[in-house]
Write a protein that holds these residues in place. Structure first.
Motif, PDB file in Angstrom:
ATOM      1  N   ILE A  61     -71.564  15.010 -11.487  1.00 23.15           N
ATOM      2  CA  ILE A  61     -71.987  13.733 -10.899  1.00 23.15           C
ATOM      3  C   ILE A  61     -70.917  12.682 -11.184  1.00 23.15           C
ATOM      4  O   ILE A  61     -70.447  12.538 -12.318  1.00 23.15           O
ATOM      5  N   GLY A  62     -70.509  11.958 -10.133  1.00 22.43           N
ATOM      6  CA  GLY A  62     -69.581  10.837 -10.289  1.00 22.43           C
ATOM      7  C   GLY A  62     -70.272   9.554  -9.885  1.00 22.43           C
ATOM      8  O   GLY A  62     -71.032   9.532  -8.906  1.00 22.43           O
ATOM      9  N   GLY A  74     -69.291   5.228 -20.731  1.00 20.90           N
ATOM     10  CA  GLY A  74     -70.238   5.557 -19.662  1.00 20.90           C
ATOM     11  C   GLY A  74     -71.395   4.582 -19.561  1.00 20.90           C
ATOM     12  O   GLY A  74     -72.488   4.929 -19.134  1.00 20.90           O
ATOM     13  N   GLU A  75     -71.114   3.320 -19.940  1.00 19.50           N
ATOM     14  CA  GLU A  75     -72.195   2.315 -19.986  1.00 19.50           C
ATOM     15  C   GLU A  75     -71.923   1.144 -19.051  1.00 19.50           C
ATOM     16  O   GLU A  75     -70.773   0.813 -18.777  1.00 19.50           O
ATOM     17  N   PHE A  76     -73.015   0.506 -18.647  1.00 21.06           N
ATOM     18  CA  PHE A  76     -72.877  -0.746 -17.912  1.00 21.06           C
ATOM     19  C   PHE A  76     -72.496  -1.854 -18.885  1.00 21.06           C
ATOM     20  O   PHE A  76     -72.983  -1.891 -20.014  1.00 21.06           O
ATOM     21  N   GLY A  77     -71.631  -2.758 -18.433  1.00 23.48           N
ATOM     22  CA  GLY A  77     -71.305  -3.943 -19.236  1.00 23.48           C
ATOM     23  C   GLY A  77     -72.225  -5.084 -18.840  1.00 23.48           C
ATOM     24  O   GLY A  77     -73.393  -4.881 -18.501  1.00 23.48           O
ATOM     25  N   VAL A  91     -74.474   7.707 -17.604  1.00 25.55           N
ATOM     26  CA  VAL A  91     -73.765   8.961 -17.867  1.00 25.55           C
ATOM     27  C   VAL A  91     -74.616   9.846 -18.775  1.00 25.55           C
ATOM     28  O   VAL A  91     -74.861  11.028 -18.487  1.00 25.55           O
ATOM     29  N   LYS A  92     -75.093   9.256 -19.865  1.00 25.45           N
ATOM     30  CA  LYS A  92     -75.927  10.016 -20.801  1.00 25.45           C
ATOM     31  C   LYS A  92     -77.230  10.440 -20.108  1.00 25.45           C
ATOM     32  O   LYS A  92     -77.638  11.602 -20.176  1.00 25.45           O
ATOM     33  N   LEU A 104     -68.315   7.771 -14.987  1.00 24.74           N
ATOM     34  CA  LEU A 104     -68.584   6.446 -14.412  1.00 24.74           C
ATOM     35  C   LEU A 104     -67.302   5.625 -14.349  1.00 24.74           C
ATOM     36  O   LEU A 104     -66.503   5.634 -15.282  1.00 24.74           O
ATOM     37  N   GLU A 105     -67.099   4.918 -13.229  1.00 18.38           N
ATOM     38  CA  GLU A 105     -66.002   3.949 -13.116  1.00 18.38           C
ATOM     39  C   GLU A 105     -66.489   2.723 -12.347  1.00 18.38           C
ATOM     40  O   GLU A 105     -67.465   2.794 -11.589  1.00 18.38           O
TER      41      GLU A 105
END
Ligand SMILES: [Zn+2]
Length: 305
Positions: A61-62, A74-77, A91-92, A104-105
């Protein structure tokens, strides 16, 4: 088959993308900015559904997301548009649900990777991707590697200052490229300069201005002139700073690129004495409406393939 997830402030698109960058199935739904757990459930549901429709088994998954995000954790800021998603880790959570690798990007970086890998920017070693719509964003790919700033920070090309006397920007500075050259700036210019009896003033949009310019409406043509000037200045700055092989242009305003390109080229020729302004190619994005979704899939390939 890679499950691609494109998370925007107002909608989430999910699709299955094969290893040539082709979208085989897609779905979308509105984003709930406050309820992250509902959002993840919805994404998981759409991933199962689109995999089923494509007759595919999910192998990874991307995710491309409106920023800021922390790609390595892999987290949202501190995402403006999604207050309830801050600090959460899709991601987790998605790797737990599907037992596959997830990456995640930032969505600008994801789209830049897609254009560099599967799109117009193939075989260009120094590539800048620029999207011009309600804002200006993008990503930088150098020798096949995504350029990352300190602590993985995403460079904000839309927030380089073009005119310190320009309009206040949401970032805190005045006269950022985005505040002068994104779609809303073109609308604001027209609204400021149109005479009271201008017949198209009501509900005018950037898209409408482009249509009127195609019909030789004089005021719309002036708005285009103004827009092209500021677009060109920002591109000239990018060329002076990076001397790239190519700049790939995308976004809703660039759907009318034919109105801007000659004017931009003329502006680039008027300066740029030290870095050859003619050499970097200005190209139009080639992946179409699904660029962000294809970009999300490319994020997985970039990280793991
Ligand atoms: Zn700014």
């Amino acid at each position: 088959m890679i499950g691609a997830v494109d998370i925007g402030g107002t909608k989430i698109a999910v699709g299955m993308v094969d290893d040539a960058g082709k979208v085989l199935s897609r779905m979308e739904a509105p984003t709930d900015p406050n309820r992250y757990s509902d959002g993840i459930e919805l994404i998981a549901h759409m991933l199962r559904k689109t995999a089923q429709r494509a007759g595919a088994e999910l192998t990874g998954i991307g995710i491309g997301s409106t920023g800021p995000v922390d790609p390595m954790r892999g987290e949202f800021g501190d995402v403006d548009f999604l207050p309830g998603w801050r600090g959460k880790s899709p991601v987790k959570d998605l790797s737990t649900v599907f037992n596959v690798q997830v990456a995640l990007e930032n969505d600008g970086d994801a789209a830049a990777l897609a254009e560099a890998g599967w799109g117009a920017g193939r075989n260009r070693s120094r590539l800048i991707y620029v999207t011009v719509g309600t804002g200006i964003g993008g990503g930088i790919v150098l020798d096949g590697k995504l350029y990352r700033g300190v602590d993985g920070a995403h460079p904000e090309i839309g927030h380089h200052v073009v005119d310190p006397a320009g309009p206040q920007c949401t970032c805190g500075f005045r006269g950022c490229w985005e505040s002068l050259a994104a779609g809303p700036a073109m609308v604001a210019w027209l609204e400021r300069n149109a005479p009271a009896d201008y017949p198209h003033r009501q509900g005018i949009t950037a898209k409408r201005i482009c249509e009127l310019a195609q019909q030789q409406d004089l005021l719309a043509l002036q708005a285009i002139e103004h827009e092209a000037f500021y677009l060109g200045l920002g591109l000239a700055n990018l060329i002076n700073l990076f001397a790239p092989d190519a700049i790939v242009l995308s976004g809703s305003v660039m759907k009318s690129a034919e109105l801007f390109l000659d004017r931009i080229h003329a502006l680039l020729r008027s300066g740029g004495r030290f870095v050859p302004a003619e050499t970097p190619e200005l190209m139009l994005a080639s992946l179409g409406e699904d660029t962000n979704l294809i970009g999300a899939a490319r994020v997985w390939h970039y990280r793991f393939a």
